[in-house]
Structure formats: C-alpha cells, structure tokens
Design a protein around this motif. Structure first.
Motif, mmCIF file in Angstrom:
data_model
loop_
_atom_site.group_PDB
_atom_site.id
_atom_site.type_symbol
_atom_site.label_atom_id
_atom_site.label_comp_id
_atom_site.label_asym_id
_atom_site.label_seq_id
_atom_site.Cartn_x
_atom_site.Cartn_y
_atom_site.Cartn_z
ATOM 1 N N ASN A 72 3.616 48.660 3.153
ATOM 2 C CA ASN A 72 4.321 47.410 2.819
ATOM 3 C C ASN A 72 4.598 46.601 4.074
ATOM 4 O OD1 ASN A 72 4.452 47.608 0.084
ATOM 5 N ND2 ASN A 72 6.521 48.436 0.009
ATOM 6 N N ASP A 84 9.880 46.180 10.595
ATOM 7 C CA ASP A 84 8.834 45.183 10.784
ATOM 8 C C ASP A 84 9.434 43.844 11.156
ATOM 9 O OD1 ASP A 84 9.309 43.472 8.432
ATOM 10 O OD2 ASP A 84 8.657 45.194 7.254
ATOM 11 N N GLN A 143 9.102 42.882 -7.698
ATOM 12 C CA GLN A 143 8.612 42.369 -6.439
ATOM 13 C C GLN A 143 9.573 41.290 -5.979
ATOM 14 O OE1 GLN A 143 4.639 41.483 -7.878
ATOM 15 N NE2 GLN A 143 3.930 43.346 -6.904
ATOM 16 N N ALA A 144 9.801 41.223 -4.667
ATOM 17 C CA ALA A 144 10.811 40.292 -4.165
ATOM 18 C C ALA A 144 10.412 38.847 -4.410
ATOM 19 C CB ALA A 144 11.057 40.544 -2.686
ATOM 20 N N THR A 166 1.523 46.313 -7.166
ATOM 21 C CA THR A 166 1.972 46.561 -8.525
ATOM 22 C C THR A 166 3.478 46.514 -8.638
ATOM 23 O OG1 THR A 166 2.034 48.875 -7.980
ATOM 24 C CG2 THR A 166 0.037 48.063 -9.039
ATOM 25 N N GLY A 167 4.159 46.603 -7.498
ATOM 26 C CA GLY A 167 5.611 46.683 -7.558
ATOM 27 C C GLY A 167 6.068 48.089 -7.902
ATOM 28 N N LEU A 184 7.790 51.062 -4.084
ATOM 29 C CA LEU A 184 9.151 51.407 -3.688
ATOM 30 C C LEU A 184 9.872 52.212 -4.774
ATOM 31 C CD1 LEU A 184 10.358 48.200 -1.828
ATOM 32 C CD2 LEU A 184 9.712 50.397 -0.860
HETATM 33 P P1 ADP Z 1 4.296 46.076 -4.148
HETATM 34 O O1 ADP Z 1 4.164 46.212 -2.684
HETATM 35 O O2 ADP Z 1 3.212 46.737 -4.901
HETATM 36 O O3 ADP Z 1 4.566 44.687 -4.586
HETATM 37 P P2 ADP Z 1 6.702 47.655 -3.801
HETATM 38 O O4 ADP Z 1 7.523 48.378 -4.806
HETATM 39 O O5 ADP Z 1 6.119 48.457 -2.709
HETATM 40 O O6 ADP Z 1 5.577 46.902 -4.616
HETATM 41 O O7 ADP Z 1 7.569 46.502 -3.190
HETATM 42 C C1 ADP Z 1 8.326 45.682 -4.046
HETATM 43 C C2 ADP Z 1 8.566 44.350 -3.403
HETATM 44 O O8 ADP Z 1 9.452 44.463 -2.297
HETATM 45 C C3 ADP Z 1 7.313 43.711 -2.831
HETATM 46 O O9 ADP Z 1 6.595 42.993 -3.780
HETATM 47 C C4 ADP Z 1 7.873 42.810 -1.746
HETATM 48 O O10 ADP Z 1 8.211 41.578 -2.281
HETATM 49 C C5 ADP Z 1 9.128 43.521 -1.299
HETATM 50 N N1 ADP Z 1 8.913 44.244 -0.020
HETATM 51 C C6 ADP Z 1 8.659 45.562 0.120
HETATM 52 N N2 ADP Z 1 8.548 45.890 1.422
HETATM 53 C C7 ADP Z 1 8.714 44.754 2.118
HETATM 54 C C8 ADP Z 1 8.701 44.437 3.516
HETATM 55 N N3 ADP Z 1 8.496 45.366 4.446
HETATM 56 N N4 ADP Z 1 8.911 43.136 3.867
HETATM 57 C C9 ADP Z 1 9.126 42.195 2.922
HETATM 58 N N5 ADP Z 1 9.152 42.437 1.596
HETATM 59 C C10 ADP Z 1 8.947 43.691 1.190
#
Ligand code: ADP
Length: 695
Positions: A310, A337, A356-357, A368-369, A372
């Motif tokens: 990520n 990061d 997803q954010a 896929t969200g 995490l």
């Molecule tokens: P995906 O990466 O498949 O979208 P995740 O569950 O890994 O799903 O992450 C969920 C959301 O959290 C991401 O879509 C992103 O918007 C946000 N996110 C995760 N890690 C980071 C990061 N290191 N910096 C910024 N946003 C992040």
C-alpha cells in the motif's frame, strides 16, 4: 212588538256568523295539522334522502378505496360469481358486469402449497395466465357471511409478480455467486499450481547456478533471485490464505523465524516496484532485535506485504521506510511513507472490508479494499494491535505491535566494532540515509550525513579524518563521480556508491576507479558491515542452505534414478540435481514411457533402477496411474524389493499425499524440488542398498 222580531233576526244572524266562524276556525285548524304533518313528512323524506346519499357516498368511497388498493376481489356462491371488482374482472379480460353470474376462472399455470391462517382463512399463491401476461397472485380465501345466514367464498388477491421476480433474481444471483466462489477456489488452486511449476524451474535453476563458479557479484544476484522466487512462492500461498481468511478458516502456525531477514526480504521484494516509481525504500533493523522469534512467519509476511505494498502504491514522491524493533516482549514494525496520507475521519473505516479512503471520481488506484481488513484480522489473530498515524499531505505510518516469544535472544545483527571510524553519508531521502546513519552508529562509528553533493564536498574538504564515504547515485551521476573523485583525493580508502539494480546494470561490468565498490539498494545493514569491514575482503559467504558441497560420486553408491517429467525445465532441474549429488538420471517425458522403462528394467532388458520420481501430472498416463501399474507388476512377478516411488507435485495437501500413498508411492515431494529432501531420500535408498549388498 216590532222590536222582538228584529232582535231574533240579529241573534239568528249572530248565530250564523258564529257557527261560520267556528267552522272557519275548525277548518283552519285542520289545515294547520295537515301542514305540520306534511312538514314532518317532508323532513322524514329529506332525512331518508340524506341517508341514501350518505350510503351511496360511502359505498362509492369503499368501492374506490378497494379499487385503489389494486386488490382482486371475488365472491362466489357455490362457484358462481356473485361479486367481482374491476381488478378481478380485468384478470379475465372482462368488465365486472360480464363476470357476475358466471363461473369463469383465470387459467392457472402453477400453484404453491396453501397455508392455513387463523380464523379459517387460507393463503396460497398462483401463477396465472392473464391478458396482461403471466402474473403471480397471492390469495387470501375466507368464508364470509351474507344475508339470511348464507355464506359466500371470498378471495382477495394481490399481485406479487414483482416480489417473485426479485426473489428469483436473488436465488439466481446467489447461485451465480456460489458457483463463482467455487470457480474462484478452483481458479486459485489451478493458478497456484501453474505458478509453482515455472517457479520451481526458476528456483531450481538458481540453485544449480549458485553451485557454479560465480564471482561475488553474480552470487549476490543468484541469491536475490532465489530470495525473490521464494517470496513469490509464498505469495502464491498467501493468495490462497486470503480466501481462507475470508472463509474464517485460518489457523496460525507457530515456529521460530528470523524477523530481520523477513523484513529485509520484503523490502527487497518491493524494491523494484518502488524504484520503478522513483521512490526510495529502506528497512532499518534495531541492532538488539532477537535473532529468532516464535510466530507465524508467513502470516506476518502477508501483513507486511500488504502494508508495504500500500505504501508503495499510494506514494508518488519520496519513499517508504520499514523499521523493526523489539520492546517489552513485543515486536514493533512501523511502515512509514511520504504519500498523500489518510484523513482522520477515514482511519477506522479503511480497516473494514471493501473500504477505500478515496471515493468516487477521485479514485486513482486499483485495489479491492480487502488488504487492510485482512491485515487487521491477522494482527488480531496474533493477539497484536495495529495503529495508524496519518494526516492528509503528511504521509502515513502503520505500526504493528505483536507479542511474539523470543526463540533466540542473541541479536539479529552483530555490528562490527568500528569505534573511531568516521563515515560520510551523501544521500537524500526521508528514510534510507537516516537508516544508514543508525547502522553506522550501531557499529560505534561516527556518521556524517549530507543530503546533497555540495555540503558533502564541503565536508570532505573540512574533515580530514574521514575513513569512508557512501554516495547515493540518486544524487546524480556527475555529483556521484565528483564526490568519489574528491574523496579519493582526500585519501578516503573506501568509496562506495549506492545503486539500484537497474543502475548497476547500466554501469556494466567495469566500474569507475573513483569508486572502490558499490552496494545495491535497499542496503542491508549486514551488507554494509560486510562491505566496509575487512571481513568483506574474504571469500564470499555461501548460503548453507544452498550448498551441499558433495562432489559427484564422492561418497556412497551411484544410483540410477528414473525421472518422469513432461516439463523440460523441471526435468533438467531434477536430472542436474541428481547428477550434482553424484547419481545417474534417466529422463522420460510421460507416464507411458515411464511404465515401459520400469517394465524393461524389471525384466532385465534395461539397467536396474534404484528410484523413480513421478510427476503426478503427466500426459498419457498420470503419475498415480503409473505407480499403481508398477505395484501391480511387482505383485505379479513377486519382487522381493519394491522399487521406491516418489510422487512430485505442486499440490501437497494432506489429501494429495494420501492419494499418492494409496496409489503405491513411498512419499510425496513438493515442487519446487528441494535438494536436501531429495538428497535425504537418495541416502535412504543408498543405505538400503548397503544393507542389502552388505557393503
Ligand atoms: P486497497 O489497497 O485494495 O484499496 P486496502 O484495504 O489495502 O485496500 O486499503 C484501503 C484504503 O486505505 C485504500 O484504498 C487507500 O485509500 C487507503 N490506504 C491504505 N494504505 C494507505 C497509505 N499507505 N497511504 C494512503 N492511503 C492508504
């Protein structure tokens, strides 16, 4: 006398007048009574009229209410319709007046079992053919009393076509989802197998290559090839685990592992992706980190791959830093990061499934969200916590804290003693330079950090007692050369350039004399220590796992092994490994050829075979069928010593093993074929020989 007759006339006249008046009064009275009665009658008529209006109005109101409901209503007396509303008549394509008195019924196509309700009512659903097309109607049927103790059968129906359609759509969607999920599982199993086969080749070839005469640089590359291949292999397994996590079927496997190596491997695995985007990526290991902890290494790898993945994915500029430390019996891994960050309001939500954010049109990253959400579950399963520190525009730091037992307390890194050394670090970036400073300081040396060429040149001029310089090539080729040249003139004996693998390739085999060596980014602290220590001059370290050191034919008998494998690379890997171990390999390409060869060998037409490696998946005849046929043949000729048969397969689940054993195999070996495991089997076969031949 004349007077008398006059008065009697008057009296008579008066009497006449009186009686006339009385008659008049009586008549008048009579007329008044009639008028009053007429008034009362009129009043009654009016009241009746009002009531009639009210009744008509009420009937109309109920009627329009009933019609507005859209319900279908019919009453039958012994099958004959005594009442039907317009909706019901419409079902038959007729007007109300045309159905009353008839015994008409809509055509029934399908009926669902009836259900009895309280009070004698019955509910049932029917699919009917109507002039408007097929419709599903749900009926409530009751017996209702009408006049004079009579009853009629009343049905009130409601059109449920839309509900049935959506129910059916749901059932179909569910069936589709179930078969898609099944297909997904099958797909995952197949894909993981398909991944393993070429990976087997890559890892095996890297093994073989590692055994040839390599210079230290080549050996490093082969090592990296192996490490990345292994990581990819466990990634394949991770994909399967994702499916398992989703199904809630995940158990932790606890075993000792090397946390520093895990983090370094992940950093190296993700480095190409980061470097391709122009990002720096680095890992820092606390020098006092225990060498081995107890935990589920593969799940931890999965967690870190998600977080680092990520960080690389969402960061456009700057870099990613992974730090690993150990405090109060807990291991803490921070993945930081310099990316866009995450607003506070989304901190909790991004750990949920499919969250997803970013939302809507601003979405610019694939994913896929799920990542995490899996991370959160795995961390929870391990009894740990995950924390997020992030603000929009200020990057993000995910910190995982896990209570892992210590298996080996000795520190993972044993920094050399560089006390008194002064090392100049010319590198820019949020993480790597700082991590290098820490590594240098952990060895007791002094680190001087400059994040551009100019201050580094100034430092070289101003500080005479420097021992070494580390120059990041990212400062620019010219700057790097200029710095190295200045360092050479200043008498620094070690001038290392830090390169990405791509930059190393561009540099070609030779290297500018201004540099005394290079380090590949991300730089492992261990490599730095080795490279800058006197020890680095010694012979390259051999990976104990890679080298068997056995010269061909050096010890033990030379065995003849039949290798039945259709894939050329895998076959080459198996035959070369056998040859390296000092044995002879005979290769056949399919199951039928394998069986023919074994038959010929058993009948003395071909040389004696000591062992057979059977790929489970082969054209013509699969490995299991070959094994069954060989065992049948042995039973027929009553052989005293059954031929050892080893199944080789990418799928080594308990079920696969059981199936292989049932087919007559002695064991099931996993692809990629591990040399140590194969060597173990060869030794076992050889020792049986020794016993048998008394040698
Ligand atoms: P995906 O990466 O498949 O979208 P995740 O569950 O890994 O799903 O992450 C969920 C959301 O959290 C991401 O879509 C992103 O918007 C946000 N996110 C995760 N890690 C980071 C990061 N290191 N910096 C910024 N946003 C992040």
């Amino acid at each position: 006398m004349d007077l008398l007759p006059l008065s009697s006339v008057a009296i008579v006249a008066s009497l006449l007048v009186l009686s006339a008046a009385t008659a008049l009064v009586v008549a008048l009275r009579q007329r008044n009574r009639i008028a009053r009665q007429a008034d009362a009658l009129l009043l009654d008529i009016e009241t009746l009229n009002d009531r009639l209006w009210a009744l008509a109005d009420s009937e109309e109101r109920y009627r329009s209410l009933i019609e507005a409901q859209g319900d279908l209503i019919v009453r039958r007396d012994d099958g004959r319709i005594v009442y039907a509303n317009a909706a019901y008549a419409g079902l038959l394509g007729l007007a109300e007046a045309d159905v009353v008195g008839s015994r008409l019924e809509p055509q029934r196509l399908e009926a669902r079992a009836a259900q009895a309700l309280e009070g004698g009512a019955r509910v049932f659903d029917e699919r009917l053919a109507t002039p408007q097309g097929e419709r599903w109607i749900s009926w409530v049927e009751t017996v209702v009393p009408v006049a004079l103790g009579k009853t009629v059968l009343q049905r009130v129906g409601r059109d449920i076509s839309a509900r049935i359609a959506s129910e059916q759509a749901l059932v179909e969607a569910r069936a589709r989802a179930e078969s898609a999920s099944e297909a997904k599982s099958r797909f995952l199993a197949t894909v993981s197998h398909e991944f393993r086969t070429p990976l087997n080749g890559i890892l095996g070839m890297a093994d073989l290559l590692g055994d040839t005469a390599l210079d230290p640089e080549q050996a490093t590359y082969v090592g990296a090839l192996r490490t990345s291949g292994e990581a990819l292999l466990s990634l394949v397994d991770d994909i399967l685990d994702v499916a398992k996590v989703e199904a809630g079927k995940l158990a932790l496997a606890l075993a000792p592992f090397d946390p520093a190596q895990l983090v370094e491997t992940i950093c190296e695995l993700m480095a190409p992706r980061a470097q391709e985007k122009g990002l720096e990526i680095a890992a820092a290991i606390a020098p006092d980190l225990p060498a081995r902890l107890v935990g589920d290494r593969d799940r931890l790898r999965q967690i870190l791959l998600n977080l680092v993945g990520n960080a690389v994915k969402f960061t456009a500029q700057g870099g990613v830093g992974i730090s690993l430390y150990h405090t109060d019996g807990r291991i803490e891994i921070a993945v930081a990061d310099t990316g866009p960050g995450i607003p506070e309001s989304r901190h909790a939500a991004i750990f949920e499934e499919f969250e997803q954010a970013e939302t809507g049109a601003s979405r610019s990253h694939s994913g896929t969200g799920l990542g995490l959400a899996i991370v959160r579950r795995l961390v929870g399963l391990m009894g740990g916590t995950i924390a997020l520190e992030s603000r929009p525009g200020a990057g993000a730091t995910f910190t995982v804290s896990l209570p892992l037992a210590v298996a080996e307390a000795a520190p993972a890194l044993s920094p050399p003693d560089w006390t008194g050394r002064r090392i100049l670090i010319a590198a820019a970036g949020a993480f790597a330079p700082q991590f290098l400073v820490k590594a240098v300081e952990a060895a007791g040396a002094t680190a001087i950090r400059c994040d551009a060429a100019e201050p580094a040149l100034a430092a070289l001029r101003a500080m005479p007692a420097l021992d070494a310089i580390l120059i990041d090539r990212a400062l620019g080729q010219d700057s790097a050369f200029q710095l190295a040249e200045a360092a050479r003139r200043a008498g620094l004996s070690e001038r290392l350039v830090l390169l990405t693998p791509g930059e190393r390739r561009q540099a070609g085999p030779g290297f500018a004399p201004a540099f005394t060596g290079f380090l590949i980014k991300p730089v492992r602290a261990r490599s730095l220590y080795e490279r800058l220590s006197a020890a680095a001059q010694a012979a390259p370290r051999r990976d104990p796992g890679q080298a068997s050191g056995t010269a061909p034919g050096a010890q033990g008998p030379r065995l003849t092994v039949l290798v039945a494998e259709d894939n050329d690379i895998n076959a080459l890997l198996a035959t070369r490994t056998l040859e390296k171990l000092g044995h002879r390999a005979v290769r056949v390409r399919d199951g039928r050829a394998a069986l023919r060869h074994v038959e010929a060998s058993l009948s003395g037409m071909e040389e004696h075979l000591d062992l057979v490696l059977l790929d489970i998946r082969m054209p013509e005849l699969d490995g299991l069928a070959v094994a069954r046929a060989i065992r049948a043949l042995e039973a027929e000729i009553r052989t005293s010593e059954p031929l050892p048969l080893l199944a080789v397969t990418a799928n080594v689940s308990a079920a696969d093993q059981a199936e292989a054993r049932a087919a007559g195999m002695d064991a099931c070996l996993a692809k990629p074929l591990e040399r140590a495991v194969l060597a173990g089997w060869l030794e076992r076969v050889a020792s049986r020989h020794n016993v048998a031949t008394g040698s």
